[in-house]
Design a protein around this motif. Structure first.
Motif, PDB file in Angstrom:
ATOM      1  N   PRO A  53       0.825  -1.211   0.000  1.00  0.00           N
ATOM      2  CA  PRO A  53       0.000   0.000   0.000  1.00  0.00           C
ATOM      3  C   PRO A  53       0.859   1.260   0.000  1.00  0.00           C
ATOM      4  O   PRO A  53       2.009   1.245   0.438  1.00  0.00           O
ATOM      5  CB  PRO A  53      -0.806  -0.117   1.293  1.00  0.00           C
ATOM      6  CG  PRO A  53       0.025  -0.969   2.185  1.00  0.00           C
ATOM      7  CD  PRO A  53       0.750  -1.926   1.278  1.00  0.00           C
ATOM      8  N   ASP A  54       0.270   2.354  -0.470  1.00  0.00           N
ATOM      9  CA  ASP A  54       0.928   3.651  -0.358  1.00  0.00           C
ATOM     10  C   ASP A  54       0.708   4.258   1.023  1.00  0.00           C
ATOM     11  O   ASP A  54       1.469   5.119   1.466  1.00  0.00           O
ATOM     12  CB  ASP A  54       0.397   4.612  -1.431  1.00  0.00           C
ATOM     13  CG  ASP A  54       0.773   4.164  -2.835  1.00  0.00           C
ATOM     14  OD1 ASP A  54       1.864   3.590  -2.988  1.00  0.00           O
ATOM     15  OD2 ASP A  54      -0.021   4.369  -3.766  1.00  0.00           O
ATOM     16  N   GLY A  55      -0.351   3.806   1.693  1.00  0.00           N
ATOM     17  CA  GLY A  55      -0.631   4.272   3.040  1.00  0.00           C
ATOM     18  C   GLY A  55      -1.503   3.276   3.766  1.00  0.00           C
ATOM     19  O   GLY A  55      -2.229   2.497   3.155  1.00  0.00           O
ATOM     20  N   GLY A  56      -1.401   3.291   5.099  1.00  0.00           N
ATOM     21  CA  GLY A  56      -2.212   2.392   5.902  1.00  0.00           C
ATOM     22  C   GLY A  56      -1.668   0.979   5.953  1.00  0.00           C
ATOM     23  O   GLY A  56      -0.597   0.679   5.422  1.00  0.00           O
ATOM     24  N   THR A  57      -2.422   0.100   6.598  1.00  0.00           N
ATOM     25  CA  THR A  57      -1.989  -1.284   6.733  1.00  0.00           C
ATOM     26  C   THR A  57      -3.183  -2.187   6.997  1.00  0.00           C
ATOM     27  O   THR A  57      -4.315  -1.718   7.120  1.00  0.00           O
ATOM     28  CB  THR A  57      -0.957  -1.430   7.872  1.00  0.00           C
ATOM     29  OG1 THR A  57      -0.338  -2.722   7.793  1.00  0.00           O
ATOM     30  CG2 THR A  57      -1.603  -1.262   9.246  1.00  0.00           C
ATOM     31  N   ALA A  58      -2.915  -3.479   7.085  1.00  0.00           N
ATOM     32  CA  ALA A  58      -3.937  -4.464   7.453  1.00  0.00           C
ATOM     33  C   ALA A  58      -3.320  -5.452   8.431  1.00  0.00           C
ATOM     34  O   ALA A  58      -2.137  -5.795   8.324  1.00  0.00           O
ATOM     35  CB  ALA A  58      -4.448  -5.204   6.218  1.00  0.00           C
ATOM     36  N   ARG A  59      -4.119  -5.885   9.387  1.00  0.00           N
ATOM     37  CA  ARG A  59      -3.700  -6.926  10.335  1.00  0.00           C
ATOM     38  C   ARG A  59      -4.653  -8.101  10.215  1.00  0.00           C
ATOM     39  O   ARG A  59      -5.874  -7.915  10.160  1.00  0.00           O
ATOM     40  CB  ARG A  59      -3.702  -6.395  11.773  1.00  0.00           C
ATOM     41  CG  ARG A  59      -2.579  -5.414  12.062  1.00  0.00           C
ATOM     42  CD  ARG A  59      -2.524  -5.054  13.551  1.00  0.00           C
ATOM     43  NE  ARG A  59      -3.759  -4.406  13.979  1.00  0.00           N
ATOM     44  CZ  ARG A  59      -3.987  -3.109  13.856  1.00  0.00           C
ATOM     45  NH1 ARG A  59      -3.082  -2.313  13.304  1.00  0.00           N
ATOM     46  NH2 ARG A  59      -5.130  -2.595  14.281  1.00  0.00           N
ATOM     47  N   ILE A  60      -4.070  -9.287  10.193  1.00  0.00           N
ATOM     48  CA  ILE A  60      -4.860 -10.510  10.110  1.00  0.00           C
ATOM     49  C   ILE A  60      -4.531 -11.356  11.327  1.00  0.00           C
ATOM     50  O   ILE A  60      -3.371 -11.726  11.533  1.00  0.00           O
ATOM     51  CB  ILE A  60      -4.586 -11.276   8.807  1.00  0.00           C
ATOM     52  CG1 ILE A  60      -4.887 -10.381   7.603  1.00  0.00           C
ATOM     53  CG2 ILE A  60      -5.419 -12.547   8.752  1.00  0.00           C
ATOM     54  CD1 ILE A  60      -4.642 -11.020   6.266  1.00  0.00           C
ATOM     55  N   MET A  61      -5.549 -11.622  12.141  1.00  0.00           N
ATOM     56  CA  MET A  61      -5.382 -12.349  13.400  1.00  0.00           C
ATOM     57  C   MET A  61      -4.254 -11.733  14.239  1.00  0.00           C
ATOM     58  O   MET A  61      -3.459 -12.434  14.857  1.00  0.00           O
ATOM     59  CB  MET A  61      -5.119 -13.829  13.130  1.00  0.00           C
ATOM     60  CG  MET A  61      -6.162 -14.503  12.253  1.00  0.00           C
ATOM     61  SD  MET A  61      -7.862 -14.378  12.905  1.00  0.00           S
ATOM     62  CE  MET A  61      -7.775 -15.505  14.286  1.00  0.00           C
ATOM     63  N   GLY A  62      -4.185 -10.406  14.227  1.00  0.00           N
ATOM     64  CA  GLY A  62      -3.219  -9.683  15.035  1.00  0.00           C
ATOM     65  C   GLY A  62      -1.870  -9.468  14.399  1.00  0.00           C
ATOM     66  O   GLY A  62      -1.022  -8.752  14.956  1.00  0.00           O
ATOM     67  N   HIS A  63      -1.627 -10.048  13.216  1.00  0.00           N
ATOM     68  CA  HIS A  63      -0.321  -9.938  12.556  1.00  0.00           C
ATOM     69  C   HIS A  63      -0.387  -8.879  11.456  1.00  0.00           C
ATOM     70  O   HIS A  63      -1.204  -8.985  10.531  1.00  0.00           O
ATOM     71  CB  HIS A  63       0.093 -11.276  11.947  1.00  0.00           C
ATOM     72  CG  HIS A  63       0.127 -12.406  12.932  1.00  0.00           C
ATOM     73  ND1 HIS A  63       1.056 -12.493  13.951  1.00  0.00           N
ATOM     74  CD2 HIS A  63      -0.681 -13.500  13.061  1.00  0.00           C
ATOM     75  CE1 HIS A  63       0.848 -13.593  14.651  1.00  0.00           C
ATOM     76  NE2 HIS A  63      -0.213 -14.213  14.134  1.00  0.00           N
ATOM     77  N   ASP A  64       0.477  -7.886  11.534  1.00  0.00           N
ATOM     78  CA  ASP A  64       0.531  -6.847  10.514  1.00  0.00           C
ATOM     79  C   ASP A  64       1.116  -7.434   9.238  1.00  0.00           C
ATOM     80  O   ASP A  64       2.191  -8.033   9.242  1.00  0.00           O
ATOM     81  CB  ASP A  64       1.404  -5.684  11.005  1.00  0.00           C
ATOM     82  CG  ASP A  64       1.323  -4.474  10.090  1.00  0.00           C
ATOM     83  OD1 ASP A  64       1.808  -4.572   8.937  1.00  0.00           O
ATOM     84  OD2 ASP A  64       0.811  -3.430  10.533  1.00  0.00           O
ATOM     85  N   ILE A  65       0.395  -7.270   8.122  1.00  0.00           N
ATOM     86  CA  ILE A  65       0.800  -7.910   6.870  1.00  0.00           C
ATOM     87  C   ILE A  65       2.113  -7.356   6.347  1.00  0.00           C
ATOM     88  O   ILE A  65       2.828  -8.039   5.607  1.00  0.00           O
ATOM     89  CB  ILE A  65      -0.320  -7.792   5.808  1.00  0.00           C
ATOM     90  CG1 ILE A  65      -0.045  -8.705   4.607  1.00  0.00           C
ATOM     91  CG2 ILE A  65      -0.502  -6.344   5.378  1.00  0.00           C
ATOM     92  CD1 ILE A  65       0.002 -10.173   4.907  1.00  0.00           C
ATOM     93  N   GLN A  66       2.465  -6.140   6.752  1.00  0.00           N
ATOM     94  CA  GLN A  66       3.735  -5.569   6.297  1.00  0.00           C
ATOM     95  C   GLN A  66       4.883  -5.864   7.256  1.00  0.00           C
ATOM     96  O   GLN A  66       5.999  -6.148   6.830  1.00  0.00           O
ATOM     97  CB  GLN A  66       3.585  -4.053   6.109  1.00  0.00           C
ATOM     98  CG  GLN A  66       2.585  -3.679   5.027  1.00  0.00           C
ATOM     99  CD  GLN A  66       2.416  -2.181   4.905  1.00  0.00           C
ATOM    100  OE1 GLN A  66       3.266  -1.500   4.335  1.00  0.00           O
ATOM    101  NE2 GLN A  66       1.315  -1.666   5.447  1.00  0.00           N
TER     102      GLN A  66
END
Length: 240
Positions: A53-66
């Motif tokens: 992403p250019d900004g922001g993030t996502a977490r899956i089951m507490g784990h940040d994808i980045q």
């Protein structure tokens, strides 16, 4: 859960995804809807770590994808557009390969392969190379690899694309059966699919959320009581 925070992506001077935030909890099946070019697939690629992403993030089951991509990817199964695979492998070889890289072994490995082959009806094509399969069977193999390790989270981009009506019905039943103990996101342009399997519908356009509620609640906002009418009106700017 899945937590998406201020996710953004630009291509040139156009925002494909524009400051998108939402969450999905266990037991929910989220139907992710929008017209062509709305940003659905781009959002899924960022959530799953296939696009930065250019900004922001996502977490899956507490784990940040980045920050923790390997830990995050262990928790989910992903069916992308086109369901790419290794064309020179047979279906059986491909599923064994996926089982190996997902860390399955021994009796558990064989049991999961057998279960998925039975659930998705792949017995007749196990010996065929992926390059020889019809579009529908390639899609089914793609779904098989996504669920093979019995993940906590499923992210499915057009899971019934290319399937005949009977196959679509089977896949929808499979999704319904898995819904009670998983988090499932389904991107689709088939509104009847959303009504059949989704507990929640989110409509986006130009990378922004236009609506987010149960399919029945959204449909009830139109005079006809139809979700497809609501979709057409809101994406054309006719409803708030």
């Amino acid at each position: 859960m899945i937590e998406v925070e201020h996710l953004s992506k630009r291509f040139g001077d156009r925002y494909a995804v524009d400051d998108l935030s939402f969450s999905v909890a266990p037991g929910e099946v989220l139907g992710f809807l929008g017209p062509n070019g709305a940003g659905k697939s781009t959002t899924m690629k960022m959530i799953t770590g296939f696009l930065t992403p250019d900004g922001g993030t996502a977490r899956i089951m507490g784990h940040d994808i980045q920050q923790a991509p390997v830990a995050a990817k262990r928790t989910f199964g992903y069916l992308p557009e086109g369901a790419p695979g290794y064309s020179d492998m047979t279906v059986a070889q491909f599923l064994r390969f996926i089982a190996d890289i997902r860390g399955l072994s021994g009796a558990q490995r064989e049991a999961r392969i057998d279960a998925v082959v039975a659930d998705i009806h792949l017995n007749d094509v196990l010996g065929q190379r992926l390059e020889t399969l019809s579009k529908g069977f390639r899609r089914r193999v793609g779904l098989a690899q996504a669920i093979l390790h019995d993940p906590q989270v499923l992210i499915l981009d057009e899971p019934t694309d290319g399937l005949d009506p009977n196959q679509k019905h089977e896949v929808r039943k499979l999704i319904q059966g898995m819904a009670k103990d998983k988090i499932i996101v389904v991107s689709t342009h088939i509104l009847e699919e959303v009504e059949a399997v989704c507990s929640r519908a989110m409509i986006i356009s130009h990378g922004k959320i236009l609506a987010d509620d149960t399919p029945a609640t959204l449909a009830a906002k139109t005079a006809s009581g139809r979700l497809d009418d609501y979709f057409r009106e809101i994406t054309a700017g006719g409803l708030s």
